[in-house]
Structure formats: C-alpha cells, structure tokens
Design an enzyme around this catalytic site. Sequence first.
Site, PDB file in Angstrom:
ATOM      1  N   ASP A 124       0.842  -1.205   0.000  1.00 47.92           N
ATOM      2  CA  ASP A 124       0.000   0.000   0.000  1.00 47.92           C
ATOM      3  C   ASP A 124       0.876   1.253   0.000  1.00 47.92           C
ATOM      4  O   ASP A 124       0.616   2.217  -0.720  1.00 47.92           O
ATOM      5  CB  ASP A 124      -0.910  -0.020   1.239  1.00 47.92           C
ATOM      6  CG  ASP A 124      -2.049   0.982   1.151  1.00 47.92           C
ATOM      7  OD1 ASP A 124      -2.452   1.350   0.026  1.00 47.92           O
ATOM      8  OD2 ASP A 124      -2.548   1.384   2.210  1.00 47.92           O
ATOM      9  N   HIS A 139      -4.279   2.956  -7.159  1.00 45.89           N
ATOM     10  CA  HIS A 139      -5.461   2.694  -6.326  1.00 45.89           C
ATOM     11  C   HIS A 139      -6.733   2.537  -7.158  1.00 45.89           C
ATOM     12  O   HIS A 139      -7.640   1.812  -6.762  1.00 45.89           O
ATOM     13  CB  HIS A 139      -5.626   3.765  -5.240  1.00 45.89           C
ATOM     14  CG  HIS A 139      -4.909   3.398  -3.972  1.00 45.89           C
ATOM     15  ND1 HIS A 139      -3.552   3.522  -3.842  1.00 45.89           N
ATOM     16  CD2 HIS A 139      -5.358   2.853  -2.806  1.00 45.89           C
ATOM     17  CE1 HIS A 139      -3.189   3.093  -2.636  1.00 45.89           C
ATOM     18  NE2 HIS A 139      -4.272   2.672  -1.982  1.00 45.89           N
ATOM     19  N   HIS A 193      -6.603  -0.978  -8.121  1.00 47.99           N
ATOM     20  CA  HIS A 193      -7.011  -1.751  -6.935  1.00 47.99           C
ATOM     21  C   HIS A 193      -8.538  -1.794  -6.842  1.00 47.99           C
ATOM     22  O   HIS A 193      -9.129  -2.852  -6.657  1.00 47.99           O
ATOM     23  CB  HIS A 193      -6.455  -1.146  -5.651  1.00 47.99           C
ATOM     24  CG  HIS A 193      -7.186  -1.615  -4.431  1.00 47.99           C
ATOM     25  ND1 HIS A 193      -8.370  -1.048  -4.007  1.00 47.99           N
ATOM     26  CD2 HIS A 193      -6.941  -2.647  -3.596  1.00 47.99           C
ATOM     27  CE1 HIS A 193      -8.826  -1.709  -2.963  1.00 47.99           C
ATOM     28  NE2 HIS A 193      -7.972  -2.674  -2.685  1.00 47.99           N
ATOM     29  N   HIS A 222      -5.691  -5.564   0.722  1.00 49.84           N
ATOM     30  CA  HIS A 222      -5.641  -4.275   0.023  1.00 49.84           C
ATOM     31  C   HIS A 222      -4.247  -4.059  -0.591  1.00 49.84           C
ATOM     32  O   HIS A 222      -4.114  -3.766  -1.777  1.00 49.84           O
ATOM     33  CB  HIS A 222      -5.975  -3.166   1.030  1.00 49.84           C
ATOM     34  CG  HIS A 222      -5.850  -1.777   0.495  1.00 49.84           C
ATOM     35  ND1 HIS A 222      -6.805  -1.210  -0.322  1.00 49.84           N
ATOM     36  CD2 HIS A 222      -4.891  -0.834   0.651  1.00 49.84           C
ATOM     37  CE1 HIS A 222      -6.426   0.025  -0.634  1.00 49.84           C
ATOM     38  NE2 HIS A 222      -5.277   0.279  -0.060  1.00 49.84           N
TER      39      HIS A 222
END
Length: 387
Positions: A180, A263, A266, A280
């Site tokens: 992350d 992201h 993601h 995540h």
Amino acid sequence: MSTTASTTPPIRTVMSPGRYVQGKGALARLGEFVAQIGTAPLIIADDFVWGIAEDQVSASFTAADLRIERVGFGRFATATAVDALVEKIKETGTDVVVAVGGGSAIDAAKSAGHLAGIRWVSVPTVASTDAPTSALAVIYTEEGEFVEYRFFPRNPDLVLIDTQFVANAPVAFLVAGIGDALATWLEARATAASNSTTMAGGQPTQTGTALAKLSWEIIHENAFSALDAVRDGVVTPALENLVEANTLLSGLGFESGGLAAAHAIHNGLTAAPQTHGLSHGQKVNIGSLTQLVLEGAPRAEIEDFIEFTTRVGLPTTLTEIGLTVEDETELRAIAELATVPTETIHNMPFAVTVDDVVSALKSIERLSRSVRADRGLAEPVKHVAKH
Ligand SMILES: [Zn+2]
C-alpha cells in the site's frame, strides 16, 4: 478527482491527524491521550482484536477515569455496519469513538463518528494499510467490493499504534502495508506531474509530495530488516521506521500528495471474484506495477520494482491474484471500474482508457515472469479466491 467544478482559484492544502503516537507499549498510554479528546469513549473492536488488546486498553482507560464500553465489528466497513454504529453511538451517549484493529474497523469508526457528529481515534493493531491517519473511508459491500470513498472534514484526532502489536501479528500484514505504501510515491509523483486534485481537496503541496517520497525511501532501506523483526516477534529500529513509513508518511502522502492509477486499479480489481481474499496492499501492488507500465516507466525502474516487491512477498503477476491473460471478461470489468469518471486514474498526466488498462494488466504476466527468471526469483503461485 481532477474535475472540481469551481471557478475560484486553486488552493494547495495539507490535512493531518491531530496527534500521531507510535512505539512499543504505546497502547498503555491510550487512555491518557483519549481523555484529552472526550469523556465518554466507545471502543470498536472485533472479538479477536479485543482478545489481544482488552487488558492493556482497559487498564489505560481505568487509569484515565474513562469508561470501558465496547462494540464488536464484522469484516467490512459496509454502509449498514456504519449505520448500526451511529445508532450505538447515540444509545451510549458517546463523544469519541475509538477503533482498535484493522483498516475496516477504523474506516467504519470514522464514518460513524462523522455521521454522529463526534470525534474519532484510530488504533491500528497492524501496519497493513495507510488508512488510519486519513480523513476518508472506503465503503465496501458485504462481499468486499469497492462501493465509494467517503470524505470527512477532519482526520482522526489521534492515531496511536503499538509496534509490539505489529511485531506480534502475522508478517503478511506488514507485507500488505508495504504494498500500500509503495504506491503512495508513484501516485503522488503522477498527481504532481498533472497538478491534479488530491484526496485532501486541493492541488498537491510540496509537503505531501515530499512525504510520499520519504515513505518510499524508508521502505526500501528498512523493509527486509523490519520483516525479519516481525518474523521474530521483536520491535527494532528498522521496524519502527517501517511502521512510520507505512502508517504516517504514506497516509499523509496519499492524502495530500494524491492518488492516481494504482489505487484506481485496486478498486477495479475488487470487481473480480478471483481476487477476493487478497489484502488491500496485495491488490495495490498489482495496481502500482500496472501504473508503471501505463507510464512507460524506464525498464530498469520496472525491473527493480518487480524484484523488490517480489522479494518482499507481494504479487507481481495476474497468476498470483487468481487471474490469467485469457480472462478477457474479468480484465475488462476491472478496467471499466478502474476508469469510471470519478476514479483517481484520471489524475495521471495523460488520458487512460479501458483498453490501455486491459493491455497493461495483461502485460505484467510475461513481464514479471521474465524479470523473476532473470533475477533468480521464484515462479508465481496461483491465488485461489477465498470467500
Ligand atoms: Zn491504499
């Protein structure tokens, strides 16, 4: 995010939590810091987390003359879970909500605290995401599909992380946190290049961008030592450095430096059932690598990213997230979700289409396999989705 409909001149802005506290044994001082914020706390923690944190939290609350009122929590920060917490806050006359646990409990607490008009505190027990410091939450479905970002006018009043808890947790959490946090610099760099709007609602500041870069540097310097410390269950300076990079620097960096393609991809990946059960940070790492491909980043930079994140234990191929280059339907669904008009992928300094994302995603399979072979790294192992 780049399309703020406004005729007023642009602003630069930085957001941050009121206080950040980190250290071995820091949980013993939670009550002391919470008492500066409110007098009637409500703790949100699932049964597992409460089992490992109750003794220390209760002792510190008792020492600070705070009541011990706790409510459990499910797996995801869903809209329903948030609404139930708001009811609980009202029933119990709570003036500060204290989330102890992972990213979902923390996101639910922020959302509920905001809706109820009270303060909120993040107490992450793992360093698996950079969510705890931010003024936003991600809402999911019961199945773990991305629904929306919710933005709040304030960050948590307090973020407190006990690094002994991080050291005691399975190493997979820290691995995910690295995935992350590495995205933070890649995305802040892209947002700065396009001068797009950050999650904080203004143009990037030099501060936000620099903190994102510092996070990247600290991770490269400390990751392997920190992962070993967690394998041994001990807190070392390298682990302290890494936890600060994953939690505070990455949190400030993504919020005030900006998100971009990683992201968004993601979020797109959550549409593919094959990826369920992945963390995540694992999915973000696929997003980071895909972003580097979309950027046409220098070959050496891409190779180094693949080697470093593979050695850390993060996925760098479709295989490792349960997909193949033949999964046209899933890859297209991922790309479509990643490129909806509200997504941060449009903060990239060039236009990105659905086809671009499908092609980039397909390309990482052969690319990573060849880099891994060249650099003597293991072949990818197929991920099997867990529900
Ligand atoms: Zn993230």
